[in-house]
Design a protein around this motif. Structure first.
Motif: not given
Lengths: 295, 295
Positions: B24, B47, B49, B54
């Motif tokens: 991301g 990941i 965010v 993302y």
């Protein structure tokens, strides 16, 4: 009377701004924009405040006041995998975003969903964020000219120029491009760019460079503006512009190549083209106003 | 009893998670992570965010549930020109951001300035945003292990795992790396990764690949975790990691190259290493709990 004359240039002067849109969009766009200013014939650019690489470009702008820059007011994000949204919390401008909190991809979605109040608050926040960081923009313009999707938004845009005492990009061709009637929406006192050139249909046919040559060789007197989007055809831009060949990474590479090419630089002199910045325009406008020649 | 045994593997099993952090972060990181999963021996990732790319990674994760992924809870942004901040409005988590609304660069700034309340709200918002998008994370971990900068933040982190019923990366070496005392901060019932490997000092000496080989060839029984950061040494990553050779673009290219190299894949079998995902761990934990063997 053309806008060059209104700025007290002679009637036959061919004024031109070569303007790089979309600074701040990506690292690629930033690097190409900077090189186009430093080594090419691009002489003005504008910055997208809500974008991920805004900070890098803002630092450059602050440290390089010799280059003319404005705020590229942003209300849309046209990319498939690369997303951004308002600088204000989405809860404060709910009409500007999709279910994921991102700007809409298309002007039409903006026109249908956005309230003028949210447009005003967000665009003002973008300018304020830039000013708070120490930027001194010379003008405002509009990403995808999406401020032209409604008369109300267009008034917000014009009012922001007045509020911050900044020249505003107003141009008939751009208004028509986004479906705004110039007759109904240009007001007395608006300062107009006589002709704006955006390569809308010249990429697929492989004629983008030819089109830019044609513009330089056939420019007419008055105030002219070429809008380009220099970036590199690299991994990052390929990712951003996936499935979007128009204004895609190859297109942007051609923009960069053309306007940094030594041969093309000579076309300015050969064709008696005088480059002018938005800051020049601003200062001339003030001078004309003060001497009472602003008829 | 090591953590492999707690999951009802035999005492001598060498379990390993090869985990890609930082998905991301950029397009480069996303593409390299995806290829490391599809063609390499990376078997889990997490990941970030709040990061600009993302969305691209979230779409991939949603469409590819066969790959194990968690949420890489993020409270810092260590880069010079590439900036991001909280998913919550900065006005709601003011203690997490600098004067530009970006996360702090260093753990130390976070430790000094952040309130546990803001940490809790922001990290929860990151998980909620992912879930709302339709993600089904298998675990949570922490970017730069910055949740370990204070006992209070660490409790927030553990509590979030409980709240969302997700395994949490807890490991003594990582705690020590960020200055958190394991004796005071590991609680009964915490599920521990026995050994975590992060290449902290092997890049400058040109020994990064050698270090990874060494790990595979000398792995001991129990639950092991290698944290890597695959990306390409391309324009985008060079821009992001400018003046940050540690975890820089060249480093990340080596991570990618090593863990997608055919020869290195064979090292797993040669050394009797058994790959395990966070989802496997979660399911084993549930099973062990239900059969009452969780001593």
């Amino acid at each position: 009377m053309n806008s060059a004359q209104k700025l007290e240039f002679s009637e036959n002067t061919k004024l031109l701004i070569i303007h790089a849109d979309d600074a701040g969009l990506t690292h690629s766009e930033n690097m190409a924009t900077i090189q186009s200013l430093e080594k090419g014939i691009v002489n003005s650019y504008s910055i997208m405040v809500p974008c991920p690489w805004y900070y890098e470009m803002a630092v450059f702008a602050k440290n390089n006041p010799q280059f003319d820059y404005g705020i590229h007011l942003t209300l849309t994000c046209e990319w498939e995998n690369y997303k951004f949204g308002p600088v204000l919390p989405v809860s404060e401008v709910p009409s500007l975003v999709d279910e994921n909190g991102h700007f809409y991809k298309k002007r039409e979605q903006l026109r249908k969903n956005a309230s003028a109040e949210d447009v005003k608050n967000e665009l003002q926040a973008q300018i304020e964020k830039a000013i708070k960081f120490g930027l001194k923009p010379t003008h405002i313009d509009s990403h995808m000219y999406s401020v032209g999707t409604s008369s109300e938004f267009f008034e917000v845009y014009r009012d922001l120029g007045e509020k911050y005492n900044l020249p505003v990009l107003i141009n008939e061709q751009l208004m028509k491009m986004v479906g705004l009637n110039p007759e109904l929406n240009i007001k007395e006192g608006d300062f107009l760019i006589d002709r704006t050139y955006v390569a809308e249909f010249n990429f697929d046919t492989g004629k983008l460079g030819d089109y830019y040559s044609w513009i330089l060789e056939n420019l007419t007197s008055g105030l002219n503006l070429i809008l380009i989007h220099p970036a590199f055809d690299d991994n990052e831009m390929k990712g951003v512009t996936m499935n979007h060949p128009n204004f895609g990474s190859k297109w942007r590479q051609i923009d960069f190549d053309f306007f940094t090419n030594e041969e093309n630089k000579t076309k300015l002199k050969e064709n008696n083209i005088e480059l002018v910045t938005w800051n020049d325009i601003k200062n001339r406008k003030i001078k004309v106003t003060n001497t009472g020649n602003n008829k």
